[in-house]
Write a protein that holds these residues in place. Structure first.
Motif, PDB file in Angstrom:
ATOM      1  N   VAL A 126      -6.051  -5.068   0.008  1.00 21.17           N
ATOM      2  CA  VAL A 126      -6.440  -3.762   0.739  1.00 21.17           C
ATOM      3  C   VAL A 126      -7.256  -3.128  -0.256  1.00 21.17           C
ATOM      4  O   VAL A 126      -6.897  -2.688  -1.376  1.00 21.17           O
ATOM      5  CB  VAL A 126      -5.425  -2.811   1.274  1.00 21.17           C
ATOM      6  CG1 VAL A 126      -5.749  -1.616   1.729  1.00 21.17           C
ATOM      7  CG2 VAL A 126      -4.237  -3.718   1.911  1.00 21.17           C
ATOM      8  N   GLU A 127      -8.447  -2.815   0.291  1.00 23.51           N
ATOM      9  CA  GLU A 127      -9.498  -2.007  -0.608  1.00 23.51           C
ATOM     10  C   GLU A 127      -9.116  -0.490  -0.456  1.00 23.51           C
ATOM     11  O   GLU A 127      -8.851  -0.100   0.774  1.00 23.51           O
ATOM     12  CB  GLU A 127     -10.772  -2.360  -0.148  1.00 23.51           C
ATOM     13  CG  GLU A 127     -11.236  -3.613  -0.399  1.00 23.51           C
ATOM     14  CD  GLU A 127     -11.585  -4.065  -1.846  1.00 23.51           C
ATOM     15  OE1 GLU A 127     -11.654  -3.102  -2.566  1.00 23.51           O
ATOM     16  OE2 GLU A 127     -11.511  -5.307  -2.060  1.00 23.51           O
ATOM     17  N   LEU A 128      -8.713   0.404  -1.313  1.00 23.62           N
ATOM     18  CA  LEU A 128      -8.463   1.888  -1.251  1.00 23.62           C
ATOM     19  C   LEU A 128      -9.182   2.458  -2.213  1.00 23.62           C
ATOM     20  O   LEU A 128      -9.403   2.332  -3.413  1.00 23.62           O
ATOM     21  CB  LEU A 128      -7.021   1.813  -1.727  1.00 23.62           C
ATOM     22  CG  LEU A 128      -6.236   3.203  -1.258  1.00 23.62           C
ATOM     23  CD1 LEU A 128      -6.159   3.891  -0.124  1.00 23.62           C
ATOM     24  CD2 LEU A 128      -4.925   3.372  -2.075  1.00 23.62           C
TER      25      LEU A 128
ATOM     26  N   VAL B 215      -3.533  -4.117  -3.958  1.00 24.41           N
ATOM     27  CA  VAL B 215      -4.523  -3.159  -3.549  1.00 24.41           C
ATOM     28  C   VAL B 215      -5.377  -2.847  -4.786  1.00 24.41           C
ATOM     29  O   VAL B 215      -5.300  -2.603  -5.737  1.00 24.41           O
ATOM     30  CB  VAL B 215      -3.503  -1.688  -3.476  1.00 24.41           C
ATOM     31  CG1 VAL B 215      -4.305  -0.506  -3.279  1.00 24.41           C
ATOM     32  CG2 VAL B 215      -2.583  -1.859  -2.564  1.00 24.41           C
TER      33      VAL B 215
ATOM     34  N   TRP C  47      -1.826  12.174   3.690  1.00 21.52           N
ATOM     35  CA  TRP C  47      -0.782  10.901   3.524  1.00 21.52           C
ATOM     36  C   TRP C  47       0.351  11.705   2.435  1.00 21.52           C
ATOM     37  O   TRP C  47       1.262  11.045   2.342  1.00 21.52           O
ATOM     38  CB  TRP C  47      -1.598  10.010   2.622  1.00 21.52           C
ATOM     39  CG  TRP C  47      -2.272  10.203   1.452  1.00 21.52           C
ATOM     40  CD1 TRP C  47      -3.547  10.716   1.543  1.00 21.52           C
ATOM     41  CD2 TRP C  47      -2.144  10.349   0.132  1.00 21.52           C
ATOM     42  NE1 TRP C  47      -4.201  11.140   0.327  1.00 21.52           N
ATOM     43  CE2 TRP C  47      -3.265  10.783  -0.456  1.00 21.52           C
ATOM     44  CE3 TRP C  47      -0.961   9.997  -0.563  1.00 21.52           C
ATOM     45  CZ2 TRP C  47      -3.170  10.911  -1.890  1.00 21.52           C
ATOM     46  CZ3 TRP C  47      -1.077  10.030  -2.056  1.00 21.52           C
ATOM     47  CH2 TRP C  47      -1.945  10.493  -2.457  1.00 21.52           C
TER      48      TRP C  47
ATOM     49  N   LEU D 250       0.748  -1.246  -0.154  1.00 20.92           N
ATOM     50  CA  LEU D 250       0.064  -0.070   0.018  1.00 20.92           C
ATOM     51  C   LEU D 250       0.771   1.314   0.028  1.00 20.92           C
ATOM     52  O   LEU D 250       0.560   2.280  -0.709  1.00 20.92           O
ATOM     53  CB  LEU D 250      -0.973   0.146   1.347  1.00 20.92           C
ATOM     54  CG  LEU D 250      -1.880   1.447   1.463  1.00 20.92           C
ATOM     55  CD1 LEU D 250      -2.718   1.604   0.221  1.00 20.92           C
ATOM     56  CD2 LEU D 250      -2.414   1.176   2.675  1.00 20.92           C
TER      57      LEU D 250
ATOM     58  N   VAL E 231      -9.679   3.337   3.543  1.00 21.24           N
ATOM     59  CA  VAL E 231      -9.236   1.846   3.646  1.00 21.24           C
ATOM     60  C   VAL E 231     -10.369   0.994   4.232  1.00 21.24           C
ATOM     61  O   VAL E 231     -10.625   1.149   5.261  1.00 21.24           O
ATOM     62  CB  VAL E 231      -7.859   1.833   4.515  1.00 21.24           C
ATOM     63  CG1 VAL E 231      -7.210   0.325   4.566  1.00 21.24           C
ATOM     64  CG2 VAL E 231      -6.751   3.013   4.137  1.00 21.24           C
TER      65      VAL E 231
ATOM     66  N   LEU F 108      -8.307   9.349   1.725  1.00 17.90           N
ATOM     67  CA  LEU F 108      -8.156   8.005   1.455  1.00 17.90           C
ATOM     68  C   LEU F 108      -9.293   7.021   2.536  1.00 17.90           C
ATOM     69  O   LEU F 108      -9.076   7.623   3.416  1.00 17.90           O
ATOM     70  CB  LEU F 108      -6.796   7.451   1.534  1.00 17.90           C
ATOM     71  CG  LEU F 108      -5.784   8.022   0.726  1.00 17.90           C
ATOM     72  CD1 LEU F 108      -4.494   7.712   0.932  1.00 17.90           C
ATOM     73  CD2 LEU F 108      -5.955   8.035  -1.011  1.00 17.90           C
TER      74      LEU F 108
ATOM     75  N   PHE G 185      -8.079  -0.505  -5.963  1.00 20.37           N
ATOM     76  CA  PHE G 185      -8.414   0.995  -6.117  1.00 20.37           C
ATOM     77  C   PHE G 185      -9.450   1.563  -6.843  1.00 20.37           C
ATOM     78  O   PHE G 185      -9.537   1.079  -7.917  1.00 20.37           O
ATOM     79  CB  PHE G 185      -6.891   1.373  -6.696  1.00 20.37           C
ATOM     80  CG  PHE G 185      -6.862   3.190  -6.700  1.00 20.37           C
ATOM     81  CD1 PHE G 185      -6.921   3.894  -5.778  1.00 20.37           C
ATOM     82  CD2 PHE G 185      -6.565   3.743  -8.019  1.00 20.37           C
ATOM     83  CE1 PHE G 185      -7.035   5.216  -6.066  1.00 20.37           C
ATOM     84  CE2 PHE G 185      -6.629   4.820  -8.308  1.00 20.37           C
ATOM     85  CZ  PHE G 185      -6.927   5.700  -7.140  1.00 20.37           C
TER      86      PHE G 185
END
Length: 151
Positions: free
Chosen positions: A74-76, A108, A151, A41, A60, A58, A110
């Motif tokens: 990971v869902e982003l 990821v 971020w 990520l 998450v 973002l 996205f």
């Protein structure tokens, strides 16, 4: 800003929980597999910075934001609802061209959240079929997700 404890079902309480990247890392990276996903990520976020993406909030989510020891990805989401059309278009084009690579190589998944488009941030607050089956819940039950503003 702090992340609440997961409930007895291993999910965050209902709602959007704001946190920092460091807070998310400290809560979510509790084994080597999860730490590896977190590093991937981080690599994706570095790509976003290199592409001059806006530092939009973002979200998450996915099984990564549960008590599942070995989540698959990971869902982003990147919240572009306040971005101008030119910038949002650049991110959408990047997503279209790179979605499969990010999903298969970086693990990821996205998605951009656009003004007037699908509200993925609300959609991802539903438990969904897979989690409902494993947790003894209904697919339309709600759960929490994480929001990272900086971020």
């Amino acid at each position: 800003m702090s992340i609440p404890q997961m409930n007895e079902k291993g999910l965050l309480p209902v709602g959007v929980h704001s946190c920092t990247l460091d807070e998310a890392e400290s809560v979510l990276c509790w084994n080597d597999h999860r730490a590896s996903l977190w590093c991937k990520l981080g690599d994706v976020l570095n790509e976003f910075r290199a592409q001059s993406f806006p530092r939009a909030p973002l979200f998450v989510d996915g099984s990564y934001v549960t008590d599942k020891p070995i989540p698959s990805d990971v869902e982003l989401l990147i919240d572009l609802r306040s971005a101008d059309d030119l910038i949002a278009g650049k991110v959408v084009l990047y997503c279209q061209r790179n979605h499969l690579r990010l999903r298969t190589d970086m693990l990821v998944d996205f998605y951009p959240v656009l003004q007037g488009g699908n509200d993925f941030a609300s959609f991802f607050q539903y438990v969904g079929e897979k989690t409902a089956c494993t947790k003894g819940l209904e697919a339309k039950d709600k759960k929490g997700i994480l929001r990272i503003d900086s971020w």
